[in-house]
Scaffold this active site. Sequence first.
Site, mmCIF file in Angstrom:
data_model
loop_
_atom_site.group_PDB
_atom_site.id
_atom_site.type_symbol
_atom_site.label_atom_id
_atom_site.label_comp_id
_atom_site.label_asym_id
_atom_site.label_seq_id
_atom_site.Cartn_x
_atom_site.Cartn_y
_atom_site.Cartn_z
ATOM 1 N N ARG A 101 -0.689 -3.702 -11.671
ATOM 2 C CA ARG A 101 -2.078 -3.373 -11.346
ATOM 3 C C ARG A 101 -2.070 -2.169 -10.418
ATOM 4 O O ARG A 101 -1.431 -2.203 -9.372
ATOM 5 C CB ARG A 101 -2.671 -4.611 -10.662
ATOM 6 C CG ARG A 101 -4.110 -4.517 -10.339
ATOM 7 C CD ARG A 101 -4.598 -5.851 -9.800
ATOM 8 N NE ARG A 101 -4.349 -6.004 -8.379
ATOM 9 C CZ ARG A 101 -5.174 -6.629 -7.542
ATOM 10 N NH1 ARG A 101 -6.278 -7.185 -8.007
ATOM 11 N NH2 ARG A 101 -4.895 -6.720 -6.278
ATOM 12 N N THR A 105 -7.263 1.657 -8.423
ATOM 13 C CA THR A 105 -8.289 1.370 -9.446
ATOM 14 C C THR A 105 -8.329 -0.108 -9.830
ATOM 15 O O THR A 105 -9.302 -0.559 -10.442
ATOM 16 C CB THR A 105 -8.008 2.173 -10.729
ATOM 17 O OG1 THR A 105 -6.767 1.688 -11.288
ATOM 18 C CG2 THR A 105 -7.871 3.662 -10.451
ATOM 19 N N ASP A 197 0.509 -10.967 -1.704
ATOM 20 C CA ASP A 197 1.065 -10.352 -2.913
ATOM 21 C C ASP A 197 2.181 -11.240 -3.447
ATOM 22 O O ASP A 197 3.262 -11.314 -2.866
ATOM 23 C CB ASP A 197 1.589 -8.944 -2.585
ATOM 24 C CG ASP A 197 1.972 -8.193 -3.850
ATOM 25 O OD1 ASP A 197 2.766 -8.742 -4.656
ATOM 26 O OD2 ASP A 197 1.475 -7.089 -4.078
ATOM 27 N N ASP A 200 5.654 -9.564 -4.317
ATOM 28 C CA ASP A 200 6.419 -9.199 -3.115
ATOM 29 C C ASP A 200 6.988 -10.428 -2.420
ATOM 30 O O ASP A 200 8.119 -10.405 -1.919
ATOM 31 C CB ASP A 200 5.527 -8.420 -2.140
ATOM 32 C CG ASP A 200 5.319 -6.981 -2.589
ATOM 33 O OD1 ASP A 200 6.096 -6.507 -3.442
ATOM 34 O OD2 ASP A 200 4.370 -6.336 -2.106
#
Length: 206
Positions: A101, A105, A197, A200
């Site tokens: 992703r 944007t 995340d 991560d």
Amino acid sequence: MLHVIEHPLIRHKLTVMRDKNTGTKDFRENLDEIGSLMVYEVTRDLPVDDVEIETPICSYTGKTLESPVVVAPILRAGLGMVTGILSLIPTAKVAHIGLYRDEKTLEPHTYFEKYPSTIPEATVLIVDPMLATGGSANAAIDMVKRQGAKNIKLVCLVGAPEGVKAVERAHPDVDIYLAALDEKLNENGYIVPGLGDAGDRIFGTK
Ligand code: PRP
Ligand code: URA
């Protein structure tokens, strides 16, 4: 249709994962375990065929899964759910869907795809811990549909209402399974309260 699988073990493990002080090892282990717990519910309606076998005592008409299963993780974070699912469905084949992703944007970009040949007749479980805007999930569903997949389920850990709506709108034929439906997305497109995340935290890249 949306299914939120609310089980005390899943809630407990997900809370460990949400905690910012949980390290990579425990994050991965809990994700793996939740993957196994969820797949039990996700596969509840899989069709079965009769099969004739001999027990040590007599003939018996038992049941066998009618269709193959393909597990399709969205890279990278979806990889963290594969082992747990395969522990319950060891004969499943694994597809790989490489999507990231864009941070600004929030649009998904494809960088890899590889599928087993059984995908048209299989039940395809697209797996990814996070369903945020739904852009990645919708792209992944489009990709497996282009390969001929007809029976698709989306299995995520944490979803935002925005992502659920986006997938329901674009793919009303796909059942969505979550361990938790969270509150909202923040201004950066992260799920609130979420768990940060996922990629991560699984791979220790931040
Ligand atoms: C994360 C997550 C989903 C996606 C969700 O992946 O694992 O794939 O974002 O967001 P969306 O619903 O708004 O599309 P990311 O792109 O960060 O890649 P990674 O797994 O490699 O970290
Ligand atoms: N991707 C993640 O890993 N976490 C979020 O909260 C949203 C997208």
